[in-house]
Design an enzyme around this catalytic site. Structure first.
Site, mmCIF file in Angstrom:
data_model
loop_
_atom_site.group_PDB
_atom_site.id
_atom_site.type_symbol
_atom_site.label_atom_id
_atom_site.label_comp_id
_atom_site.label_asym_id
_atom_site.label_seq_id
_atom_site.Cartn_x
_atom_site.Cartn_y
_atom_site.Cartn_z
ATOM 1 C CB SER A 142 -0.987 0.027 1.152
ATOM 2 O OG SER A 142 -1.522 1.081 1.224
ATOM 3 C CE1 TYR A 154 -3.248 -2.203 5.694
ATOM 4 C CE2 TYR A 154 -3.172 -0.008 5.126
ATOM 5 C CZ TYR A 154 -3.451 -0.996 4.824
ATOM 6 O OH TYR A 154 -3.660 -1.299 3.479
#
Length: 249
Positions: A142, A154
């Site tokens: 990501s 995350y």
């Protein structure tokens, strides 16, 4: 197009969203595709049915990558059905956002166990059954690897994915196995809808900061994944490819 004809691919977390789009795209280019899912059996079977209807080969295989004991049977099922693996798409992942005050050991381990440890152990198991001629591993990361406020854990998992990619590219090059990261920006998926991001100010901000003027669609990512899986990208390894329409975050 049949650039992947005769290839065997495993796509983790492929019952919906980006993973499902990648599975369909690889199959459309000739690969036999194992569609891994954790809990959404109906979704995985729907993806398999779509692939078969289009004339492709696919198999749905259940495994929760946070459970290390399920990974060996996953790989065994794939190779028993299709043969040695040529392509591994490490797409399975989860996310939970929250400020630093909300970080707990459970919050940390839940994400790291899937996004990082699950990726490592799946790769480890798959390598024992890779085609001796080599192949391609694509780790779906990501742009959040750069660090997103209220997503420290995350972001850390996706930063780890990029680091793992570089390490494994160096380690596996002698085996003719290429390893690259594919890092999307915001993509319209079922999960993004469920999280309430679609139509939100956050989406508007992302679109305003994206040179191409929109958020991504799963197929946008699938096309790049297929390129990285194919011999067209034979001279790419150890790279973090941002598939984000130009958005930095």
């Amino acid at each position: 197009m049949s650039k992947l004809q005769g290839k065997v691919a495993l796509v983790t977390g492929a019952s919906k969203g980006i993973g499902a789009a990648i599975a369909r795209e690889l199959a459309s280019q000739g690969a036999s595709v194992a569609v891994n899912y954790s809990g959404d059996k109906a979704g995985a079977e729907r993806v398999v049915a779509e692939i078969k209807k289009a004339g492709g080969k696919a198999l749905a295989v259940q495994a929760n990558l946070a459970d290390s004991d399920s990974i060996g049977p996953l790989i065994a099922s794939v190779t028993r059905e299709f043969g040695p693996i040529n392509i591994l798409i490490n797409n399975a992942g989860i996310y939970e956002f929250g400020p630093i005050e909300a970080v707990t050991p459970e919050h940390f381990h839940k994400q790291f166990n899937v996004n990082v440890l699950g990726l490592l152990l799946t790769t480890q198991a798959a390598l024992k059954h890779f085609d001796p001629k080599g192949g391609s591993i694509v780790n779906v990361g990501s742009v959040a690897a750069a660090g997103v406020p209220s997503a420290s854990v995350y972001s850390a998992t996706k930063g780890a994915v990029d680091s793992i990619t570089v390490a494994l590219a160096g380690e596996l090059g002698a085996k003719k196995i290429r390893v690259n990261s594919l890092n999307p920006g915001m993509v319209e998926t079922e999960g993004v809808h469920a999280a309430g991001f679609i139509g939100s100010d956050f989406q508007k901000k992302q679109e305003a900061e994206t040179p191409l003027g929109r958020i991504g669609q799963p197929q946008d990512i699938a096309s790049v994944a297929a390129f990285l899986a194919s011999d067209d990208s034979y001279w790419l390894t150890g790279q973090a490819i941002k598939a984000s329409g130009g958005a930095r975050l």
